[in-house]
Design a protein around this motif. Structure first.
Motif, short mmCIF file in Angstrom:
data_model
loop_
_atom_site.label_atom_id
_atom_site.label_comp_id
_atom_site.label_asym_id
_atom_site.label_seq_id
_atom_site.Cartn_x
_atom_site.Cartn_y
_atom_site.Cartn_z
N SER A 1 0.92 -1.17 0.03
CA SER A 1 0.00 0.10 -0.02
C SER A 1 0.98 1.26 -0.23
O SER A 1 0.51 2.13 -0.68
CB SER A 1 -1.02 0.03 1.15
OG SER A 1 -0.37 -0.02 2.41
N ARG A 2 1.91 1.25 0.72
CA ARG A 2 2.72 2.26 0.67
C ARG A 2 3.39 2.26 -0.74
O ARG A 2 3.62 3.85 -1.28
CB ARG A 2 4.00 2.29 1.58
CG ARG A 2 3.58 2.58 3.19
CD ARG A 2 4.43 2.57 4.29
NE ARG A 2 5.32 1.13 4.41
CZ ARG A 2 4.93 0.17 5.20
NH1 ARG A 2 3.68 0.23 5.77
NH2 ARG A 2 5.45 -1.05 5.09
N LEU A 3 3.90 1.33 -1.48
CA LEU A 3 4.57 1.55 -2.74
C LEU A 3 3.35 1.86 -3.72
O LEU A 3 3.63 2.92 -4.43
CB LEU A 3 5.02 0.18 -3.37
CG LEU A 3 6.20 -0.40 -2.74
CD1 LEU A 3 6.44 -1.81 -2.82
CD2 LEU A 3 7.45 0.54 -3.33
N ALA A 4 1.99 1.75 -3.55
CA ALA A 4 1.08 2.05 -4.46
C ALA A 4 0.73 3.71 -4.24
O ALA A 4 0.58 4.31 -5.09
CB ALA A 4 -0.20 1.38 -4.06
N PHE A 5 0.79 4.05 -2.94
CA PHE A 5 0.69 5.42 -2.51
C PHE A 5 1.96 6.37 -3.18
O PHE A 5 1.62 7.33 -3.93
CB PHE A 5 0.87 5.68 -1.09
CG PHE A 5 0.99 7.02 -0.69
CD1 PHE A 5 -0.44 7.90 -0.71
CD2 PHE A 5 1.91 7.80 -0.30
CE1 PHE A 5 -0.43 9.21 -0.34
CE2 PHE A 5 2.09 8.97 0.21
CZ PHE A 5 0.71 9.51 0.30
N GLN A 6 3.04 5.78 -3.24
CA GLN A 6 4.30 6.66 -3.69
C GLN A 6 4.08 6.64 -5.16
O GLN A 6 4.37 7.57 -5.99
CB GLN A 6 5.50 5.96 -3.22
CG GLN A 6 6.85 6.60 -4.03
CD GLN A 6 8.00 5.96 -3.65
OE1 GLN A 6 8.63 6.26 -2.80
NE2 GLN A 6 8.49 5.24 -4.84
N ASN A 7 3.71 5.49 -5.72
CA ASN A 7 3.69 5.50 -7.20
C ASN A 7 2.55 6.22 -7.75
O ASN A 7 2.50 6.49 -9.21
CB ASN A 7 3.88 4.28 -7.54
CG ASN A 7 5.02 3.53 -7.21
OD1 ASN A 7 6.16 4.29 -7.44
ND2 ASN A 7 5.19 2.12 -7.08
N THR A 8 1.74 6.63 -7.09
CA THR A 8 0.29 7.43 -7.42
C THR A 8 1.02 8.70 -8.10
O THR A 8 0.38 9.47 -8.89
CB THR A 8 -0.56 7.81 -6.42
OG1 THR A 8 -0.93 6.43 -5.96
CG2 THR A 8 -1.78 8.69 -6.77
N TYR A 9 2.45 9.41 -7.54
CA TYR A 9 2.58 10.47 -7.77
C TYR A 9 3.78 10.67 -8.94
O TYR A 9 4.59 9.72 -8.73
CB TYR A 9 3.15 11.12 -6.55
CG TYR A 9 1.99 11.47 -5.66
CD1 TYR A 9 0.93 12.69 -5.71
CD2 TYR A 9 1.42 10.43 -4.68
CE1 TYR A 9 -0.09 12.62 -5.22
CE2 TYR A 9 0.33 10.80 -3.77
CZ TYR A 9 -0.41 11.76 -4.12
OH TYR A 9 -1.42 11.70 -3.35
N PRO A 10 3.70 11.48 -9.79
CA PRO A 10 4.81 11.55 -10.79
C PRO A 10 6.06 12.06 -10.26
O PRO A 10 6.12 12.70 -9.04
CB PRO A 10 4.26 12.50 -11.72
CG PRO A 10 3.44 13.66 -10.94
CD PRO A 10 2.68 12.78 -9.75
N ILE A 11 7.21 11.86 -10.93
CA ILE A 11 8.55 12.08 -10.54
C ILE A 11 8.67 13.55 -10.96
O ILE A 11 9.47 14.40 -10.16
CB ILE A 11 9.62 11.27 -11.47
CG1 ILE A 11 9.54 10.02 -10.97
CG2 ILE A 11 10.87 12.07 -11.23
CD1 ILE A 11 10.45 8.82 -11.79
N THR A 12 7.87 14.10 -11.69
CA THR A 12 8.11 15.65 -12.20
C THR A 12 6.84 16.20 -11.67
O THR A 12 5.68 15.58 -11.48
CB THR A 12 8.33 15.73 -13.58
OG1 THR A 12 7.24 15.21 -14.40
CG2 THR A 12 9.83 15.44 -14.01
N GLY A 13 6.82 17.47 -11.58
CA GLY A 13 5.70 18.27 -11.08
C GLY A 13 4.54 18.67 -11.84
O GLY A 13 3.63 19.16 -11.41
#
Length: 196
Positions: free
Chosen positions: A184-196
């Motif tokens: 769930s933490r990995l999924a949370f992190q990967n929800t967001y893009p590397i660039t803004g």
């Protein structure tokens, strides 16, 4: 409308991921860190919170600075703001850069150090605080590193007087519970893009 960075700093997540301390969130906004980095720092901070809460209860005689550990976990990879390529690939340039970035922002050196020490747990002057930040940075994604865990066990044995096997079992149980929720933490992190 919130930016992706603002959303990464405030999205409750499922299951919930603790928000960062306000001063850290403000710093990340000021530096305009990549949204994925903000989400990663929240995930590691969340795990550090759980580990330090357990340590404070199970090993009340263990000398460690919980607030410093939590700040360190919340900022350990801040150098990836400068070395964005290390958000999706290997590299250690962010470590020294992160420490300097924090110092330049007025952060005290005793907490800025975690940006540089979170990958160097074998250095002879590493403290329990450093080990906990390093451990949180691994276990958030269910990565178990026996040597790192053993170093913490050694400190806990000294602080508690318990047998090493007892300490190991307790720590292993705690880390196992945290590893079980890594997806769930990995999924949370990967929800967001590397660039803004």
């Amino acid at each position: 409308m919130k930016t992706r960075l603002e959303h990464a700093l405030t999205d409750p997540g499922e299951p919930p991921v603790r928000e960062l301390p306000a001063e850290v969130a403000d710093l990340l906004l000021q530096l305009r860190v990549p949204p994925r980095l903000a989400a990663h720092l929240r995930a590691v901070h969340d795990v550090a919170y759980e580990i330090t809460a357990w340590l404070a209860t199970a090993y009340s005689d263990l000398p460690f600075d919980r607030e410093a550990v939590l700040y360190g976990a919340a900022t350990h990879d801040i150098g990836k703001t400068i070395h964005v390529e290390e958000l999706s690939g290997p590299g250690s340039l962010h470590e020294k850069a992160g420490r300097q970035l924090l110092l330049d922002a007025g952060v005290a050196s005793h907490v800025a150090r975690f940006a540089a020490t979170h990958s160097n747990w074998t250095d002879p002057d590493i403290t329990v605080d450093d080990l906990v930040v390093s451990l949180a940075d691994k276990i958030w994604k269910a990565k178990r590193i026996r040597d790192l865990e053993q170093l913490l066990v050694d400190h806990l044995v000294i602080a508690s007087g318990q047998e090493p096997w007892q300490v190991f079992l307790g720590l292993d149980d705690q880390l196992g519970r945290l590893a079980d929720t890594a997806d769930s933490r990995l999924a949370f992190q990967n929800t967001y893009p590397i660039t803004g």
